[in-house]
Motif scaffolding. Structure first.
Motif, PDB file in Angstrom:
ATOM      1  N   TYR A 154      17.399  77.052  85.441  1.00  0.00           N
ATOM      2  CA  TYR A 154      18.390  78.102  85.713  1.00  0.00           C
ATOM      3  C   TYR A 154      19.002  77.876  87.087  1.00  0.00           C
ATOM      4  O   TYR A 154      20.209  78.039  87.282  1.00  0.00           O
ATOM      5  CB  TYR A 154      17.748  79.494  85.658  1.00  0.00           C
ATOM      6  N   ALA A 212      15.136  89.305  88.031  1.00  0.00           N
ATOM      7  CA  ALA A 212      14.516  89.964  86.876  1.00  0.00           C
ATOM      8  C   ALA A 212      13.485  89.046  86.243  1.00  0.00           C
ATOM      9  O   ALA A 212      12.438  89.487  85.772  1.00  0.00           O
ATOM     10  CB  ALA A 212      15.591  90.335  85.856  1.00  0.00           C
ATOM     11  N   LEU A 213      13.798  87.762  86.271  1.00  0.00           N
ATOM     12  CA  LEU A 213      12.894  86.791  85.663  1.00  0.00           C
ATOM     13  C   LEU A 213      11.584  86.715  86.435  1.00  0.00           C
ATOM     14  O   LEU A 213      10.519  86.555  85.843  1.00  0.00           O
ATOM     15  CB  LEU A 213      13.594  85.438  85.645  1.00  0.00           C
ATOM     16  N   LEU A 214      11.650  86.831  87.761  1.00  0.00           N
ATOM     17  CA  LEU A 214      10.491  86.434  88.548  1.00  0.00           C
ATOM     18  C   LEU A 214       9.884  87.502  89.450  1.00  0.00           C
ATOM     19  O   LEU A 214       8.671  87.529  89.623  1.00  0.00           O
ATOM     20  CB  LEU A 214      10.875  85.237  89.427  1.00  0.00           C
ATOM     21  N   GLU A 216       8.931  90.525  89.680  1.00  0.00           N
ATOM     22  CA  GLU A 216       7.790  91.387  89.374  1.00  0.00           C
ATOM     23  C   GLU A 216       6.730  90.641  88.580  1.00  0.00           C
ATOM     24  O   GLU A 216       5.755  91.243  88.144  1.00  0.00           O
ATOM     25  CB  GLU A 216       8.262  92.601  88.585  1.00  0.00           C
ATOM     26  N   ASN A 217       6.919  89.363  88.413  1.00  0.00           N
ATOM     27  CA  ASN A 217       5.988  88.585  87.607  1.00  0.00           C
ATOM     28  C   ASN A 217       4.605  88.597  88.240  1.00  0.00           C
ATOM     29  O   ASN A 217       4.432  88.188  89.379  1.00  0.00           O
ATOM     30  CB  ASN A 217       6.528  87.167  87.484  1.00  0.00           C
ATOM     31  N   GLU A 218       3.615  89.047  87.482  1.00  0.00           N
ATOM     32  CA  GLU A 218       2.266  89.214  88.040  1.00  0.00           C
ATOM     33  C   GLU A 218       1.664  87.880  88.468  1.00  0.00           C
ATOM     34  O   GLU A 218       0.931  87.812  89.445  1.00  0.00           O
ATOM     35  CB  GLU A 218       1.352  89.887  87.022  1.00  0.00           C
TER      36      GLU A 218
ATOM     37  N   MET B   1       1.869  98.787  84.547  1.00  0.00           N
ATOM     38  CA  MET B   1       1.087  98.100  83.499  1.00  0.00           C
ATOM     39  C   MET B   1       1.023  96.612  83.815  1.00  0.00           C
ATOM     40  O   MET B   1       2.032  96.015  84.172  1.00  0.00           O
ATOM     41  CB  MET B   1       1.776  98.317  82.151  1.00  0.00           C
ATOM     42  N   LEU B   2      -0.130  96.073  83.667  1.00  0.00           N
ATOM     43  CA  LEU B   2      -0.252  94.641  83.943  1.00  0.00           C
ATOM     44  C   LEU B   2       0.489  93.852  82.862  1.00  0.00           C
ATOM     45  O   LEU B   2       0.366  94.144  81.682  1.00  0.00           O
ATOM     46  CB  LEU B   2      -1.731  94.249  83.957  1.00  0.00           C
ATOM     47  N   GLY B   3       1.263  92.882  83.299  1.00  0.00           N
ATOM     48  CA  GLY B   3       1.990  92.067  82.326  1.00  0.00           C
ATOM     49  C   GLY B   3       3.405  92.540  82.083  1.00  0.00           C
ATOM     50  O   GLY B   3       4.166  91.896  81.375  1.00  0.00           O
ATOM     51  N   GLU B   4       3.769  93.668  82.697  1.00  0.00           N
ATOM     52  CA  GLU B   4       5.129  94.199  82.501  1.00  0.00           C
ATOM     53  C   GLU B   4       6.165  93.226  83.062  1.00  0.00           C
ATOM     54  O   GLU B   4       7.192  92.969  82.437  1.00  0.00           O
ATOM     55  CB  GLU B   4       5.212  95.552  83.193  1.00  0.00           C
ATOM     56  N   GLY B   5       5.860  92.707  84.255  1.00  0.00           N
ATOM     57  CA  GLY B   5       6.801  91.777  84.895  1.00  0.00           C
ATOM     58  C   GLY B   5       6.990  90.535  84.071  1.00  0.00           C
ATOM     59  O   GLY B   5       8.110  90.015  83.950  1.00  0.00           O
ATOM     60  N   ILE B   6       5.892  90.064  83.470  1.00  0.00           N
ATOM     61  CA  ILE B   6       5.994  88.853  82.658  1.00  0.00           C
ATOM     62  C   ILE B   6       6.863  89.119  81.445  1.00  0.00           C
ATOM     63  O   ILE B   6       7.731  88.320  81.086  1.00  0.00           O
ATOM     64  CB  ILE B   6       4.578  88.380  82.254  1.00  0.00           C
ATOM     65  N   LYS B   8       9.211  91.344  81.159  1.00  0.00           N
ATOM     66  CA  LYS B   8      10.608  91.446  81.617  1.00  0.00           C
ATOM     67  C   LYS B   8      11.218  90.059  81.767  1.00  0.00           C
ATOM     68  O   LYS B   8      12.351  89.820  81.357  1.00  0.00           O
ATOM     69  CB  LYS B   8      10.645  92.146  82.978  1.00  0.00           C
ATOM     70  N   GLY B   9      10.441  89.154  82.397  1.00  0.00           N
ATOM     71  CA  GLY B   9      10.922  87.787  82.585  1.00  0.00           C
ATOM     72  C   GLY B   9      11.163  87.088  81.271  1.00  0.00           C
ATOM     73  O   GLY B   9      12.165  86.396  81.081  1.00  0.00           O
ATOM     74  N   GLU B  12      14.340  88.013  79.781  1.00  0.00           N
ATOM     75  CA  GLU B  12      15.446  87.302  80.438  1.00  0.00           C
ATOM     76  C   GLU B  12      15.605  85.902  79.845  1.00  0.00           C
ATOM     77  O   GLU B  12      16.715  85.439  79.567  1.00  0.00           O
ATOM     78  CB  GLU B  12      15.147  87.226  81.939  1.00  0.00           C
ATOM     79  N   THR B  13      14.455  85.235  79.643  1.00  0.00           N
ATOM     80  CA  THR B  13      14.502  83.902  79.045  1.00  0.00           C
ATOM     81  C   THR B  13      15.096  83.962  77.640  1.00  0.00           C
ATOM     82  O   THR B  13      15.934  83.132  77.276  1.00  0.00           O
ATOM     83  CB  THR B  13      13.081  83.313  78.966  1.00  0.00           C
TER      84      THR B  13
END
Lengths: 392, 208
Positions: A154, A212-214, A216-218, B1-6, B8-9, B12-13
């Motif tokens: 990207y 948005a992609l990254l 908040e990514n845990e 919540m754990l994993g919410e960000g993933i 969301k990402g 996007e993908t």
């Protein structure tokens, strides 16, 4: 050749070698690993000798010089103009800011005035360079964490649009060789400003998407937060510059400090970090891209017509009078400076580059000690190095 | 919540992936070599020598002044100046390069030779598919391989070539007018009756 394990005093560590570690003798369990120079995650031909206790890093020694090309000595043996294409090859991601820093130092030396339009062109090209450098750095950093492909692709998709602009302006995507002493080489081609406006106006959309992609990514957070922390004091003492320094919370941006060029005319903010960890370095860069977009929009709105080169500047037979000058700018990676001494001849007597990558790398060990070996790769990625510049 | 960000990402993908079927903007891959992007007008690769007219020897603009050889940062140009002279585009006798070599394995396409050339004789090419199996002979381009007609230049860099042609035509017209004026003045001087007072002879050497 002494290894770094030898350098560690016996009181700290038991005597070790690869053999003893593998044999399990002496009960040490320490392992000395050479990461690089061909390691896929070492951002160019960079090598680290790492002493590991399990997965913890006990000692780290960077080894430089695999990409040494004698840049400074070549600079002393060619004309002032002849060094310009070589500066492209320092930090090959940001050839236009390298050109600017060098041209800036020579202009100081020779007392040349840059016309207004050329100053605007320089700001536009430098900020575009910053956008594409930070975008691809964010991609590489994520690649180092194992997000292979998606974020990098990207980022490269956007970078390609900027490189297309560079190609239609300067003729080359990366080795631009565009700036000249007292101005720029050629004027903007027809329609270039409109294309640039379009790219710049679409860039925030990419940033929204990327965040948005990254953000908040845990996985990203747990891999980067609290990793590779640099304190304010250490950053200042080691003369770290650029996004790394600002991520440690020090408000120092040469665009704001020196107001070189015409940066005092633009309204922009300097993003600062709190913790100095890898996450802050990543976020500072993302926020800097947003500020660069702001600068670009203002510059593209205000760019005047006029000449693009100082009529006093000459291409051939350029001999600045004897003296010395240090020109520095805020390159995407930090403070990039050129120190020149002239003795009145067509070649500089001394030509010195202050590369941000090298100096930012000097605290690599401080950042890595006590971290996991997998984090070393991420920390190295967050420094944003290009070995063409560190080794020169 | 754990994993919410993933999640969301991932959304996007997915948006990008599905979007690539409908939006040109998201599908940027070009299937080279079947598909090619149009060449940019400013694009540059290795330099070439320009000649006017049909014959590369007669029309070659280079006058072997060797400025490009001196200025070339990696020193990839090698020139030997000719012993005799040939007329250039305005008709003035000039030297020409009897040897003009560019080592493209050394050249870094920086365009400095083009910028310093006072005779518009060397320009940048745009050809990029230059791979060869012979790294010595094929990469060292000699005068015959470098010489390309002005029409080719007009084709690859139309805007720039138009400017150059205009400037050269103006120079040629100026030179032609000057030559004509000189010829006329000569003819006039010849036609005039000889002055009655003889022009004093040149000051003898050593008189100063």
């Amino acid at each position: 050749m002494s290894t770094i394990a030898d350098a560690v005093t016996p009181a700290e560590l038991p005597k070790l070698s690869l053999k003893s570690a593998s044999d399990g003798e002496a009960g040490s369990g320490l392992l000395e690993v050479s990461l690089g120079p061909q390691h896929p995650s070492t951002h160019g031909v960079f090598r680290m000798d790492v002493v590991l206790d399990g997965e913890r890093v006990l000692k780290l020694k960077p080894v430089f010089g695999y990409l040494h090309r004698n840049h400074e000595k070549i600079g002393e043996n060619t004309t002032y103009l002849g060094s310009m294409p070589y500066t492209d090859r320092l930090d090959y991601f940001c050839s236009l800011t390298n050109n600017w820093a060098y041209a800036f130092a020579v202009e100081k030396l020779a007392g040349l005035q840059v016309p207004e339009r050329a100053e605007y062109i320089r700001v536009i090209t430098a900020e575009l360079t910053r956008l594409q450098n930070h975008a691809s750095l964010a991609g590489f950093l994520l690649q180092d964490m194992g997000a292979s492909g998606t974020p990098l692709m990207y980022a490269f998709r956007e970078r390609e649009k900027i490189l297309d602009l560079f190609e239609s302006l300067t003729g080359a995507r990366m080795m631009c060789n565009y700036m000249r002493f007292g101005g720029c080489r050629c004027d903007l081609p027809a329609g270039w400003l409109e294309q640039t406006r379009q790219v710049v106006d679409n860039f925030p959309r990419f940033l929204d998407e990327f965040e948005a992609l990254l953000n908040e990514n845990e996985i990203l957070m747990s891999r980067t937060q609290g990793v590779g922390v640099v304190s304010r004091e250490l950053a200042i003492n080691a003369s770290i510059t650029g996004p790394m320094l600002r991520a440690a919370g020090v408000n120092y941006d040469i665009r704001k400090v020196d107001h070189y060029g015409i940066y005092d005319r633009f309204n922009f903010r300097v993003p600062l970090g709190d913790h100095g960890d890898v996450y802050d370095r990543y976020m500072v860069r993302v926020l800097e891209m947003r500020e660069s977009v702001k600068i670009l929009q203002q510059a593209l709105r205000d760019i005047p017509a006029g000449p693009i080169v100082d009529p006093k500047a000459k291409l051939r037979g350029f001999r600045p009078k004897a003296g010395e000058a240090y020109g520095r700018i805020e390159a995407p990676k930090g403070e990039l400076g050129f120190y020149l001494i002239s003795d009145g001849s067509p070649n500089p007597y001394r030509y010195r580059v202050r590369p941000p990558s090298l100096i930012n790398l000097t605290i690599l060990e401080d950042m890595c000690l006590g971290q996991m070996v997998a984090d070393v790769v991420v920390i190295l990625g967050s420094v944003d190095i290009v070995m063409g510049e560190a080794d020169r | 919540m754990l994993g919410e960000g993933i999640i969301k990402g991932m959304a996007e993908t997915a948006r990008n992936f599905l979007g690539s079927y409908v939006s040109e903007d998201r599908l940027t891959t070009v299937q080279y070599p079947e598909e090619r992007l149009p060449q940019k007008e400013a694009a540059r690769n290795f330099p070439f020598l320009l000649f006017d007219g049909k014959d590369p020897h007669i029309g070659l603009r280079c006058v072997a002044c060797q400025i490009c050889e001196k200025e070339c940062p990696p020193q990839c140009i090698y020139i030997v100046k000719s012993k005799d002279k040939k007329p250039d585009y305005v008709g003035k006798p000039q030297f020409y390069p009897s040897v003009f070599d560019i080592d493209t394995s050394v050249c870094m396409s920086c365009q400095i030779c083009v910028e310093v050339c006072p005779f518009e004789a060397i320009k940048m090419d745009t050809e990029y598919e230059l791979s060869t199996s012979d790294r010595f002979g094929e990469l060292l381009l000699n005068k015959d391989k470098l010489a390309k007609p002005n029409e080719y230049y007009q084709k690859i860099h139309p805007t720039e070539a138009a400017e150059v042609d205009e400037r050269l035509a103006a120079e040629k017209a100026k030179a032609g007018a000057k030559a004509k004026a000189e010829a006329e003045a000569k003819a006039k001087a010849a036609a005039l009756p000889k002055p009655t007072v003889p022009i004093p002879a040149a000051v003898p050497a050593g008189a100063k």
